[in-house]
Scaffold this active site. Structure first.
Site, short mmCIF file in Angstrom:
data_model
loop_
_atom_site.label_atom_id
_atom_site.label_comp_id
_atom_site.label_asym_id
_atom_site.label_seq_id
_atom_site.Cartn_x
_atom_site.Cartn_y
_atom_site.Cartn_z
CE LYS A 492 52.54 23.14 51.31
NZ LYS A 492 53.57 22.39 50.53
CE1 TYR A 713 41.27 48.26 30.57
CE2 TYR A 713 40.83 46.58 32.28
CZ TYR A 713 41.09 47.79 31.95
OH TYR A 713 41.57 48.91 32.80
#
Length: 818
Positions: A492, A713
């Site tokens: 999965k 940033y």
């Protein structure tokens, strides 16, 4: 193998009992039913191991046309008309005895290589040096085990002048058996390291075991190293009666090699030999490659290769790629990139990997001229054409002048080019659509450009997945299981980020019993890609039950609503006995039936169109010893609730509750099946696990940042002193967790760990490389062999599962397999 060999003759050699037809011809041996080509002249050797038994595949192989079998379990000849069985007590011992007999009949020179590292590379480089002058056979890939060595020896032909084999051991006593099979005349000892040391009492014991290979040799070749020369000064060669051929880099030994000049991509060296001396260019700069190359050169000189010829050839040694890459290609293709190796044995091995990829009907082979085969040109390319045809190649593309000369040997649909440049200029990209493409070429053809042209993604950041490591981890967990316990593997979430189709193909080839996905769409994708294994869907949406049934996927049922809806759809489709898996809630309190709901559940299963295949539950804290009392309480609840279902239904079904950590820690709770998840990727507590993934990028730019300036940033990064900052093209959109910014995370570059600096950006991360020799383009490891996934998860304050599953599909996956 010896021509015109009959099974009755094999039976006589191994002192077996002949059953059935004794006149069956045998021209090759096979131990793996999955690699059997359509041929009635291959003999299948049925080997028995801890968790496998080749005898289970005899009927299947008989239907495929196999008529010769070496077995350790009696077979009824009336059930297999026309087949011959050689019955022995131990089929592996018989295989080894057969190979030893073949070796005794061989009149050419036999060399053997052992040591802790470098065996395969030394073998391949000896082959590159000697093959233009001698007809040679060398063991394919790293066939150096108790099974691989006899198979390699059986490939010797009478026309070969030299046979070259590598031998590896992991346990005491193994080398003595290999020595009887190979019986080498010349031996090469590469080095002594710590591999498999846990199985030996001391390094001295392991060294003695390895040197058993050379007890009958006429010569042994080894490096003389004053600082760590356990081989020459440790009294281990005093009993050796043959010639001791030593070489060194410090002026000692029979072959003293000396560096004259170091260049950017190698070095000029010289040596004085018993026959004179020579000067040569060595195209390597790392210590391991230099040592391996000089082992190979010394062997070649001792084998009689003229010094000037050897000096010329060693400058052209080609790097040995130990792994093939599986990559995403253009136009919905997949590539197997083996662009650095080109020989007939390697081609067959690469086609084995192609056979494992079941998602494509169309197969394209791009192959360059082959060199150093020891065969006449027409014979070589006729063999290649036959091999391509038998292995189901849809389109053959040949590149090189020899290919063009022999083009009449290939199908009319084949395409030929004089060189790589012509291919790149003239190729039609629409030819490559919905196909598996194997790219295999000699290094001189520069096929890395072909691979680059046909790749889909060129993102500098890649996730490398080592399929061999995954197989090793799978076998490790299999070794922990009781007899007849099945294994279900989780694929999965892109198989924990590694890629569901590629991993599922490998698991199908390894014959696991079940796969598990989270959602119906994931299962459909696997079915469309040729995966035939049973697949359970762990969280199926009832709205997709119709498609789930169309693709024969098996649902986890965890509530009455889902069971009733599935029953309704099965009813109007008039389908009965559809497989279902019931989830029980034993304490996780996420999904599943609770004990009080069993009375309502069992009548629905009894009367409905269902067949209960398994009942299972999920441990809440299998990897936390302090929670073991709760885990044991879950086992008790599971036994009680599943027992209620069993009493009512009256027929058997599988039970399973253990995940990867549970398999390691609770051997008494394996029931009929276990579920393997993150352990397949090498993450767990057992030191025997091998990390399967490496996340890598490269430096885009470096810059000097002065004291007091900010980085990134929000100006979150600050230079407390003058810094050198490198930017790498990986950010939080690539799975680089933002919590790893501002020095919380580390990456591996230039042989050391360095911190991040500033906030993690969407597509970029800045790292502090002050004081290091770092250039643009240098490789950066985000996790891998130097920095584990678990260590990264601790830095980020999360778990390894999140780190792996956060890497998006935009990051290129590269699959490696030997």
């Amino acid at each position: 193998m010896q021509a015109d060999l009959r099974i009755r003759e094999i039976c006589r050699i191994v002192q077996g009992t002949m059953i059935g037809e004794g006149n069956v011809a045998v021209d090759s041996l096979v131990i793996d039913s999955r690699n059997m080509l359509p041929s009635s002249h291959a003999m299948f050797v049925a080997l028995k191991g801890e968790r496998h038994d080749g005898h289970q595949y005899i009927e299947q192989l008989y239907q495929q046309g196999v008529r010769a079998f070496l077995v350790a379990i009696p077979q009824d000849p009336m059930s297999f008309p026309g087949a011959g069985f050689c019955l022995v007590e131990d089929s592996l011992a018989a295989l080894q005895e057969l190979a030893a007999t073949r070796r005794k009949a061989f009149t050419g020179l036999v060399g053997a290589i052992t040591g802790s590292n470098g065996k395969t590379i030394v073998k391949e480089w000896i082959y590159q040096l000697l093959a233009p002058s001698f007809s040679m056979h060398r063991s394919p890939k790293s066939f150096n085990s108790q099974v691989g060595v006899p198979l390699s020896v059986m490939m010797l032909e009478d026309t070969h002048q030299i046979g070259l084999f590598e031998a590896g051991i992991s346990l005491p006593g193994e080398m003595e058996r290999l020595e009887k099979i190979i019986s080498p005349e010349v031996g090469v000892f590469t080095n002594l390291g710590t591999a498999h040391q846990e199985n030996f009492e001391s390094m001295e014991q392991k060294l003695r075991e390895k040197l058993c290979l050379f007890k009958s040799c006429k010569k042994i070749i080894f490096r003389l190293n004053k600082e760590e020369d356990v081989l020459a000064t440790g009294h281990f060669l005093k009993e050796f009666k043959g010639e001791k051929i030593s070489w060194s880099l410090d002026g000692e030994g029979l072959y003293p090699y000396r560096t004259i000049e170091v260049g950017a991509k190698g070095r000029w060296m010289e040596t004085i030999t018993p026959r004179g001396g020579c000067r040569f260019w060595l195209p390597f700069s790392d210590e391991a490659s230099i040592e391996n190359a000089l082992h190979a050169l010394t062997f070649a000189l001792e084998a009689g290769l003229p010094e000037q010829v050897a000096a010329g050839r060693i400058g052209g040694l080609e790097p040995v790629s130990m792994r093939m890459e599986i990559l995403q290609g253009i136009n919905a293709c997949m590539l197997i990139n083996d662009a650095y190796n080109s020989d007939i044995g390697g081609l067959s091995a690469a086609l084995d990997l192609v056979d494992q990829q079941k998602q494509f009907d169309k197969r394209i082979l791009i192959l360059s001229d082959l060199f150093q085969s020891g065969l006449e040109e027409e014979e070589l390319y006729r063999e290649i054409s036959t091999l391509s045809e038998t292995r189901g190649i849809s389109l053959f593309i040949g590149i090189g002048p020899a290919m063009i000369r022999q083009r009449n040997l290939f199908p009319e649909s084949s395409i030929f080019y004089s060189d790589t440049e012509e291919f790149l200029k003239r190729m039609d990209r629409t030819t490559f659509r919905d196909a598996m493409i194997l790219i295999k070429g000699s290094r001189r053809f520069g096929f890395e450009r072909v691979a680059s042209e046909l790749q889909l993604k060129t993102h500098q950041t890649t996730l490398e997945i080592d399929l061999d490591a995954m197989v090793s981890n799978l076998n490790h967990f299999r070794s922990l299981l009781h007899e007849n316990v099945k294994i279900m593997v989780m694929v999965k979430a892109l198989s924990y980020g590694s890629g569901n189709i590629e991993i599922a193909n490998m698991l199908q080839y390894q014959q696991v019993e079940y796969l598990a996905v989270a959602f119906i769409d994931e299962g459909i994708e696997l079915r469309r890609s040729g995966i035939r294994l049973p697949i359970i869907v762990l969280n199926p949406d009832p709205s997709g039950f119709g498609q789930m049934i169309d693709f024969t996927l098996e649902p986890e049922i965890y509530n009455l609503r889902g069971l009733k809806e599935l029953g309704r759809i099965l009813g109007y489709r008039e389908i009965k006995n559809y497989p279902v898996h019931i989830k029980l809630d034993t304490g996780m309190h996420r999904l599943g039936f609770q004990e009080e709901e069993i009375a309502m559940l069992t009548p629905l299963i009894e009367k409905g169109p269902f067949r209960l295949v398994s009942v299972f539950s999920h441990l809440a804290a299998s990897d936390e010893p302090e929670q073991d009392d709760f885990s044991r309480e879950q086992f008790h609840r599971f036994d009680r609730i599943s027992g209620l279902l069993g009493e009512t239904l009256g027929y058997p079904f599988d039970r399973h509750i253990l995940n990867s950590a549970g398999i390691e820690r609770f051997p008494d709770a394996q029931y009929q099946m276990v579920r393997l998840g993150i352990g397949l990727h090498g993450i767990g507590t057992d030191p025997g696990l091998v990390p399967a993934s490496s996340y890598r990028s490269s430096v885009s730019q470096t810059r000097r940042v002065r004291k007091g300036e900010s980085i990134g940033y929000s100006r979150a990064g600050r230079a407390d002193s003058d810094l050198i900052v490198a930017t790498i093209p990986v950010g939080y959109a690539d799975g680089m967790d933002r919590r790893l910014g501002n020095g919380n995370g580390r990456v591996w570059i230039a042989g050391t760990l360095v911190p991040t600096i500033g906030n993690i950006c969407m597509d970029m991360t800045m790292i502090d490389v002050t004081g290091l020799d770092v250039s643009e383009g240098d490789e950066v490891e985000l996790f891998g062999k130097n920095l584990s996934v678990r260590e990264v998860s601790v830095m980020a304050g999360t778990i390894p599962y999140e780190i792996l599953t956060s890497i998006p599909e935009r990051v290129k996956r590269v699959y490696l397999q030997e």
